[in-house]
Design a protein around this motif. Structure first.
Motif, mmCIF file in Angstrom:
data_model
loop_
_atom_site.group_PDB
_atom_site.id
_atom_site.type_symbol
_atom_site.label_atom_id
_atom_site.label_comp_id
_atom_site.label_asym_id
_atom_site.label_seq_id
_atom_site.Cartn_x
_atom_site.Cartn_y
_atom_site.Cartn_z
ATOM 1 N N LYS A 113 0.847 -1.188 0.000
ATOM 2 C CA LYS A 113 0.000 0.000 0.000
ATOM 3 C C LYS A 113 0.890 1.248 0.000
ATOM 4 N N PRO A 114 0.342 2.410 -0.381
ATOM 5 C CA PRO A 114 1.166 3.637 -0.347
ATOM 6 C C PRO A 114 1.822 3.889 1.007
ATOM 7 N N ARG A 115 1.151 3.498 2.084
ATOM 8 C CA ARG A 115 1.719 3.747 3.414
ATOM 9 C C ARG A 115 2.974 2.914 3.672
ATOM 10 N N HIS A 116 3.214 1.896 2.839
ATOM 11 C CA HIS A 116 4.386 1.033 3.021
ATOM 12 C C HIS A 116 5.619 1.527 2.263
ATOM 13 N N VAL A 117 5.452 2.498 1.372
ATOM 14 C CA VAL A 117 6.579 2.941 0.552
ATOM 15 C C VAL A 117 7.736 3.468 1.412
ATOM 16 N N PRO A 118 7.482 4.258 2.476
ATOM 17 C CA PRO A 118 8.616 4.678 3.314
ATOM 18 C C PRO A 118 9.390 3.502 3.915
ATOM 19 N N VAL A 119 8.705 2.404 4.204
ATOM 20 C CA VAL A 119 9.389 1.223 4.725
ATOM 21 C C VAL A 119 10.315 0.643 3.664
ATOM 22 N N LEU A 120 9.818 0.574 2.444
ATOM 23 C CA LEU A 120 10.620 0.039 1.350
ATOM 24 C C LEU A 120 11.830 0.922 1.079
ATOM 25 N N ILE A 121 11.637 2.225 1.113
ATOM 26 C CA ILE A 121 12.763 3.156 0.931
ATOM 27 C C ILE A 121 13.801 2.954 2.036
ATOM 28 N N ALA A 122 13.339 2.803 3.264
ATOM 29 C CA ALA A 122 14.267 2.605 4.381
ATOM 30 C C ALA A 122 15.037 1.301 4.238
ATOM 31 N N MET A 123 14.377 0.256 3.762
ATOM 32 C CA MET A 123 15.066 -1.017 3.539
ATOM 33 C C MET A 123 16.174 -0.847 2.504
ATOM 34 N N ILE A 124 15.868 -0.127 1.426
ATOM 35 C CA ILE A 124 16.865 0.108 0.379
ATOM 36 C C ILE A 124 18.019 0.948 0.917
ATOM 37 N N LEU A 189 17.649 -9.873 2.030
ATOM 38 C CA LEU A 189 17.187 -8.490 1.958
ATOM 39 C C LEU A 189 16.882 -8.069 0.526
ATOM 40 N N THR A 190 17.753 -8.436 -0.419
ATOM 41 C CA THR A 190 17.485 -8.047 -1.799
ATOM 42 C C THR A 190 16.236 -8.734 -2.335
ATOM 43 N N ARG A 191 16.037 -9.986 -1.960
ATOM 44 C CA ARG A 191 14.821 -10.662 -2.409
ATOM 45 C C ARG A 191 13.590 -10.007 -1.802
ATOM 46 N N SER A 192 13.650 -9.652 -0.523
ATOM 47 C CA SER A 192 12.520 -9.010 0.130
ATOM 48 C C SER A 192 12.189 -7.670 -0.517
ATOM 49 N N ILE A 193 13.219 -6.916 -0.851
ATOM 50 C CA ILE A 193 13.007 -5.636 -1.536
ATOM 51 C C ILE A 193 12.410 -5.870 -2.917
ATOM 52 N N ALA A 194 12.951 -6.836 -3.638
ATOM 53 C CA ALA A 194 12.519 -7.080 -5.016
ATOM 54 C C ALA A 194 11.064 -7.536 -5.098
ATOM 55 N N ILE A 195 10.618 -8.408 -4.196
ATOM 56 C CA ILE A 195 9.242 -8.871 -4.299
ATOM 57 C C ILE A 195 8.255 -7.775 -3.940
ATOM 58 N N SER A 196 8.689 -6.804 -3.148
ATOM 59 C CA SER A 196 7.824 -5.641 -2.920
ATOM 60 C C SER A 196 7.812 -4.728 -4.143
ATOM 61 N N LEU A 197 8.979 -4.494 -4.735
ATOM 62 C CA LEU A 197 9.073 -3.600 -5.895
ATOM 63 C C LEU A 197 8.357 -4.158 -7.122
ATOM 64 N N PHE A 198 8.520 -5.442 -7.378
ATOM 65 C CA PHE A 198 8.089 -5.996 -8.654
ATOM 66 C C PHE A 198 6.900 -6.947 -8.559
ATOM 67 N N GLU A 199 6.556 -7.361 -7.337
ATOM 68 C CA GLU A 199 5.411 -8.251 -7.185
ATOM 69 C C GLU A 199 4.401 -7.723 -6.179
ATOM 70 N N ARG A 200 4.680 -6.538 -5.634
ATOM 71 C CA ARG A 200 3.748 -5.798 -4.782
ATOM 72 C C ARG A 200 3.412 -6.511 -3.474
ATOM 73 N N TRP A 201 4.349 -7.296 -2.944
ATOM 74 C CA TRP A 201 4.172 -7.848 -1.600
ATOM 75 C C TRP A 201 4.315 -6.725 -0.573
ATOM 76 N N ARG A 202 3.580 -6.820 0.513
ATOM 77 C CA ARG A 202 3.789 -5.906 1.628
ATOM 78 C C ARG A 202 5.209 -6.107 2.144
ATOM 79 N N PRO A 203 5.965 -5.015 2.408
ATOM 80 C CA PRO A 203 7.337 -5.180 2.908
ATOM 81 C C PRO A 203 7.360 -6.025 4.179
ATOM 82 N N TYR A 204 8.359 -6.874 4.272
ATOM 83 C CA TYR A 204 8.406 -7.830 5.369
ATOM 84 C C TYR A 204 8.337 -7.172 6.748
ATOM 85 N N PRO A 205 9.041 -6.055 7.009
ATOM 86 C CA PRO A 205 8.945 -5.464 8.350
ATOM 87 C C PRO A 205 7.533 -4.998 8.698
#
Length: 234
Positions: A113-124, A189-205
């Motif tokens: 969801k849009p609210r998860h994007v800051p989490v994904l940015i922080a992971m990266i 970590l890279t797999r977790s980031i990638a599945i959120s970026l390209f498969e729209r999974w909710r970030p693991y954290p």
């Protein structure tokens, strides 16, 4: 990593129910036409199962994740590609999208969801900072991988979203034993980031814990599908 607040976690099981129902609506639309609910065809089996799932969501008896006995057909066809063999599907791309979303919800992975994007940015950012600390020990390919990941973070910060990549082109495909040794947990970590970026999974954290059904009482194993559903669309 940023703090995972209640606002980032979001609503409880009602959000998962709403996401599942939206995916079911899109799944039916993508299949199109008048179709029998029957065990004799892949699309008929899927329609039988989603009718039952829809019924139990309406009763608020379905837990998340959904046990395999309740959603085994959905889980199976996502990997098998059986629905691709159905000749008269109206919207194959829409079908794949809806089926994938439904799978993520029912499995308990959840949708990004849009609210998860800051989490994904922080992971990266965290991963790139760890890599930068050992930058002089990385070879050219490893630096290319980190720069690729860093570029995705920059795109997210600018309000964009990475374009779709074929599975073989997603950056978690790289095997980097040296990076795995130098950067703690790099591969995961890279797999977790990638599945959120390209498969729209909710970030693991920000993944929700298992969610009990609001109304208890569903049997541990799925009962036979009701006879009344045979041949009917809800």
């Amino acid at each position: 990593m940023i703090e995972i607040t209640p606002a980032i976690m979001g609503p409880g099981i009602e959000e998962e129910y709403a996401d599942a129902m939206a995916a079911i609506t899109d799944l039916r639309r993508a299949l199109g036409g008048e179709r029998r609910l029957t065990n004799d065809t892949p699309d008929g089996r899927v329609l039988l199962e989603i009718a039952w799932i829809e019924q139990e969501i309406g009763r608020r008896r379905l837990p998340i994740p959904v046990p395999h006995s309740y959603a085994g057909t959905i889980y199976y066809v996502v990997g098998s590609g059986d629905l691709a063999c159905v000749a008269d599907i109206v919207d194959p791309d829409g079908l794949d999208d809806a089926l994938g979303r439904l799978y993520l919800v029912l499995r308990g992975h959840g949708l990004l969801k849009p609210r998860h994007v800051p989490v994904l940015i922080a992971m990266i950012d965290d991963l790139c900072a760890d890599a930068d600390a050992v930058w002089d020990r990385l070879n050219s390919e490893e630096r290319e991988i980190i720069d690729d990941i860093r570029a995705q973070g920059a795109l997210l910060k600018a309000g964009g979203w990475p374009p779709y990549r074929q599975p073989q082109d997603r950056f978690f495909r790289y095997k980097t034993p040296n990076l795995d040794a130098l950067v703690d947990n790099f591969g995961n970590l890279t797999r977790s980031i990638a599945i959120s970026l390209f498969e729209r999974w909710r970030p693991y954290p920000a993944k929700k814990p298992p969610l009990a059904a609001p109304v208890p009482g569903l049997p541990a194993e799925a009962p036979p599908l009701p006879q009344a559903l045979e041949g009917k669309l809800p």
